[in-house]
Design an enzyme around this catalytic site. Structure first.
Site, PDB file in Angstrom:
ATOM      1  N   HIS A 117      -3.993   6.608   2.109  1.00 12.88           N
ATOM      2  CA  HIS A 117      -3.689   5.118   1.437  1.00 12.88           C
ATOM      3  C   HIS A 117      -5.611   5.046   2.508  1.00 12.88           C
ATOM      4  CE1 HIS A 117      -4.584   1.115   0.679  1.00 12.88           C
ATOM      5  NE2 HIS A 117      -4.003   0.496   2.484  1.00 12.88           N
ATOM      6  N   CYS A 132       1.070  -0.816   0.142  1.00  9.42           N
ATOM      7  CA  CYS A 132      -0.289   0.127   0.080  1.00  9.42           C
ATOM      8  C   CYS A 132       0.891   1.428  -0.017  1.00  9.42           C
ATOM      9  CB  CYS A 132      -0.977  -0.016   1.162  1.00  9.42           C
ATOM     10  SG  CYS A 132      -1.461  -1.542   1.395  1.00  9.42           S
ATOM     11  N   ASN A 192     -10.957  -0.576   0.296  1.00  4.95           N
ATOM     12  CA  ASN A 192      -9.018  -0.927   0.265  1.00  4.95           C
ATOM     13  C   ASN A 192      -8.467  -1.640  -1.163  1.00  4.95           C
ATOM     14  OD1 ASN A 192      -6.258  -1.584   0.806  1.00  4.95           O
ATOM     15  ND2 ASN A 192      -6.330  -1.891   2.495  1.00  4.95           N
TER      16      ASN A 192
HETATM   17  O1  UT7 Z   1      -4.109  -1.728   3.065  1.00  2.00           O
HETATM   18  C1  UT7 Z   1      -2.953  -2.528   4.506  1.00  2.00           C
HETATM   19  C2  UT7 Z   1      -2.697  -2.525   5.667  1.00  2.00           C
HETATM   20  N1  UT7 Z   1      -3.729  -2.863   6.061  1.00  2.00           N
HETATM   21  C3  UT7 Z   1      -5.017  -1.648   6.950  1.00  2.00           C
HETATM   22  O2  UT7 Z   1      -4.407  -0.142   7.127  1.00  2.00           O
HETATM   23  C4  UT7 Z   1      -6.151  -2.349   7.437  1.00  2.00           C
HETATM   24  C5  UT7 Z   1      -5.385  -2.068   9.032  1.00  2.00           C
HETATM   25  N2  UT7 Z   1      -6.719  -2.634  10.268  1.00  2.00           N
HETATM   26  C6  UT7 Z   1      -8.392  -3.212   9.980  1.00  2.00           C
HETATM   27  O3  UT7 Z   1      -8.277  -1.881   8.964  1.00  2.00           O
HETATM   28  C7  UT7 Z   1      -8.603  -3.126  10.965  1.00  2.00           C
HETATM   29  O4  UT7 Z   1      -8.365  -3.882  11.809  1.00  2.00           O
HETATM   30  C8  UT7 Z   1     -10.244  -3.904  10.104  1.00  2.00           C
HETATM   31  C9  UT7 Z   1     -11.419  -3.380   9.456  1.00  2.00           C
HETATM   32  C10 UT7 Z   1      -9.111  -4.950   9.132  1.00  2.00           C
HETATM   33  C11 UT7 Z   1     -10.716  -5.473  11.646  1.00  2.00           C
HETATM   34  O5  UT7 Z   1     -11.738  -3.939  12.845  1.00  2.00           O
HETATM   35  P1  UT7 Z   1     -10.971  -3.888  14.154  1.00  2.00           P
HETATM   36  O6  UT7 Z   1     -11.940  -3.567  14.263  1.00  2.00           O
HETATM   37  O7  UT7 Z   1      -9.926  -3.812  14.292  1.00  2.00           O
HETATM   38  O8  UT7 Z   1     -11.242  -5.445  14.353  1.00  2.00           O
HETATM   39  P2  UT7 Z   1     -10.664  -7.263  14.778  1.00  2.00           P
HETATM   40  O9  UT7 Z   1      -9.773  -7.473  13.873  1.00  2.00           O
HETATM   41  O10 UT7 Z   1     -10.241  -6.279  15.964  1.00  2.00           O
HETATM   42  O11 UT7 Z   1     -12.010  -7.433  15.524  1.00  2.00           O
HETATM   43  C12 UT7 Z   1     -13.096  -7.458  16.238  1.00  2.00           C
HETATM   44  C13 UT7 Z   1     -14.027  -8.842  16.199  1.00  2.00           C
HETATM   45  C14 UT7 Z   1     -13.494 -10.094  16.017  1.00  2.00           C
HETATM   46  O12 UT7 Z   1     -14.202 -10.395  16.932  1.00  2.00           O
HETATM   47  P3  UT7 Z   1     -14.023 -11.335  18.769  1.00  2.00           P
HETATM   48  O13 UT7 Z   1     -12.832 -12.084  18.382  1.00  2.00           O
HETATM   49  O14 UT7 Z   1     -14.160  -9.727  19.376  1.00  2.00           O
HETATM   50  O15 UT7 Z   1     -15.414 -11.919  18.559  1.00  2.00           O
HETATM   51  C15 UT7 Z   1     -13.488  -9.969  14.521  1.00  2.00           C
HETATM   52  O16 UT7 Z   1     -13.848 -11.783  14.672  1.00  2.00           O
HETATM   53  O17 UT7 Z   1     -14.902  -7.992  14.781  1.00  2.00           O
HETATM   54  C16 UT7 Z   1     -14.870  -9.772  14.280  1.00  2.00           C
HETATM   55  N3  UT7 Z   1     -14.775  -9.371  12.654  1.00  2.00           N
HETATM   56  C17 UT7 Z   1     -15.609  -9.067  12.278  1.00  2.00           C
HETATM   57  N4  UT7 Z   1     -17.068  -9.323  12.662  1.00  2.00           N
HETATM   58  C18 UT7 Z   1     -18.369  -9.132  11.588  1.00  2.00           C
HETATM   59  C19 UT7 Z   1     -13.774  -9.002  12.484  1.00  2.00           C
HETATM   60  N5  UT7 Z   1     -14.414  -9.215  10.490  1.00  2.00           N
HETATM   61  C20 UT7 Z   1     -15.244  -9.391  10.708  1.00  2.00           C
HETATM   62  C21 UT7 Z   1     -16.569  -9.423   9.903  1.00  2.00           C
HETATM   63  N6  UT7 Z   1     -17.758  -9.090  10.342  1.00  2.00           N
HETATM   64  N7  UT7 Z   1     -16.612  -8.610   8.238  1.00  2.00           N
END
Ligand code: UT7
Length: 308
Positions: A235, A111, A265
């Site tokens: 980004h 990215c 993204n």
């Molecule tokens: O482009 C290059 C670099 N990439 C980035 O910059 C990405 C940066 N990170 C992010 O944008 C975010 O971390 C994400 C959007 C990928 C994830 O969001 P988050 O708020 O950090 O969620 P998390 O990974 O901490 O997950 C929280 C919860 C988890 O459930 P539990 O363990 O709390 O029960 C995940 O399993 O959300 C769950 N989860 C979902 N729930 C519903 C993860 N994906 C989904 C989903 N729908 N699609």
């Protein structure tokens, strides 16, 4: 001397896919995706690869014969290249009928790739010459359709810019960091399809950290305060990263434009897609001050300060 962006263009494949498609077969919801990422739709390529999309984006620059003759640098930023050889930059050279005395190169910095390509163009270009820089991705090919934590994020697309040297200074910042935790799986260049995995929360924290540090360095080196920058073009990974950065800088979120709601993204393509959208809407005015910054896989980050 620095660089000036003369023209922008972009291309996305097919029709937009909205969140309901993922809700139909995964344990997710439209509300979760919108709130946690800001994404509402994304474009997914059916059969177009990076080589086709970069040519389509570049053709929309409507280069004149005089511009084509002055192009001496062609750079394509991509981490999802359809072919290893020939490289996308040479395919683009052939499609546009550019001369042979050019520097043509693909850049894989995830990215951060588009800003890395601007940095390379800045280093390679001589006065009077032009550079064609493209960011293009088909991330959908690397997304595991059954993994709700990644498949909802990524979209496909391409953005292109035409660049020349000018007498205003451009400043670049950036770096890279290897993390075994974050590089949870090595993706092979060839062979069976392997899918991208990501520790989203850790990458989120990394993004806030490096955005803050590199943008502060750019402000200091260019002698600007937060408020003097007209546009922060970051980004488009997650709206919460951009909102958090705007809050930290005490700058209106209006100066952090976003379009991940439409495209998701798109890695290397996200910054040129956004630039083109703003440019076509007539929002970018010559002389305006701009910071562009990309961060992501690797880990890598690159940022630039320039005047539009
Ligand atoms: O482009 C290059 C670099 N990439 C980035 O910059 C990405 C940066 N990170 C992010 O944008 C975010 O971390 C994400 C959007 C990928 C994830 O969001 P988050 O708020 O950090 O969620 P998390 O990974 O901490 O997950 C929280 C919860 C988890 O459930 P539990 O363990 O709390 O029960 C995940 O399993 O959300 C769950 N989860 C979902 N729930 C519903 C993860 N994906 C989904 C989903 N729908 N699609």
């Amino acid at each position: 001397m620095g660089i000036k962006i003369l023209k922008t263009s972009s291309y996305v494949p097919g029709e937009p896919i909205d969140n309901s498609y993922y809700v139909s077969y995964l344990d997710t919801s439209d509300e979760w995706i919108r709130q946690r990422t800001g994404i509402e739709t994304r474009y997914i390529s059916k059969d177009e690869g990076t080589e086709t999309m970069s040519v389509k984006a570049a053709e929309k620059l409507e280069l004149t014969d005089e511009e084509k003759a002055r192009i001496k640098v062609v750079l394509v930023a991509t981490t999802t290249s359809t072919s290893t050889v020939p490289i996308n930059a040479c395919i683009l050279q052939g499609a546009l009928g550019l001369s042979e005395d050019i520097y043509a190169c693909d850049i894989g910095m995830a990215c951060a790739g588009f800003v890395a390509a601007l940095r390379m163009a800045d280093a390679l270009l001589k006065e009077g010459e032009l550079a064609l820089v493209v960011g293009v991705e088909v991330l959908s090919k690397m997304s595991d359709k059954t993994d709700r934590s990644t498949v909802i994020l990524f979209g496909d697309g391409a953005g292109a810019v035409l660049i020349e040297k000018n007498d205003k200074e451009s400043y670049f910042e950036g770096g890279s960091r290897y993390s075994e935790v974050l590089a949870s799986k090595l993706l092979p260049m060839t062979g069976d399809v392997e899918y991208l995995t990501m520790d989203g929360a850790a990458v989120f924290r990394f993004a806030l950290e490096v955005m803050n540090a590199s943008m502060n360095n750019l402000l200091e080196r260019s002698g600007n305060s937060y408020d003097e920058i007209d546009w922060y073009i970051l980004h488009q990974a997650n709206k919460r990263i951009l909102e958090g950065t705007a809050r930290k800088f005490g700058v209106s979120p209006d100066r952090f434009p976003m379009n991940m709601n439409k495209y998701g993204n798109t890695s290397s393509a996200s910054i040129p897609l956004l630039l083109d959208e703003l440019n076509r809407a007539g929002k970018l005015k010559r002389g305006q001050k701009m910071i562009m910054a990309g961060f992501g896989g690797g880990l890598t980050w690159q940022a630039v300060y320039l005047e539009w």
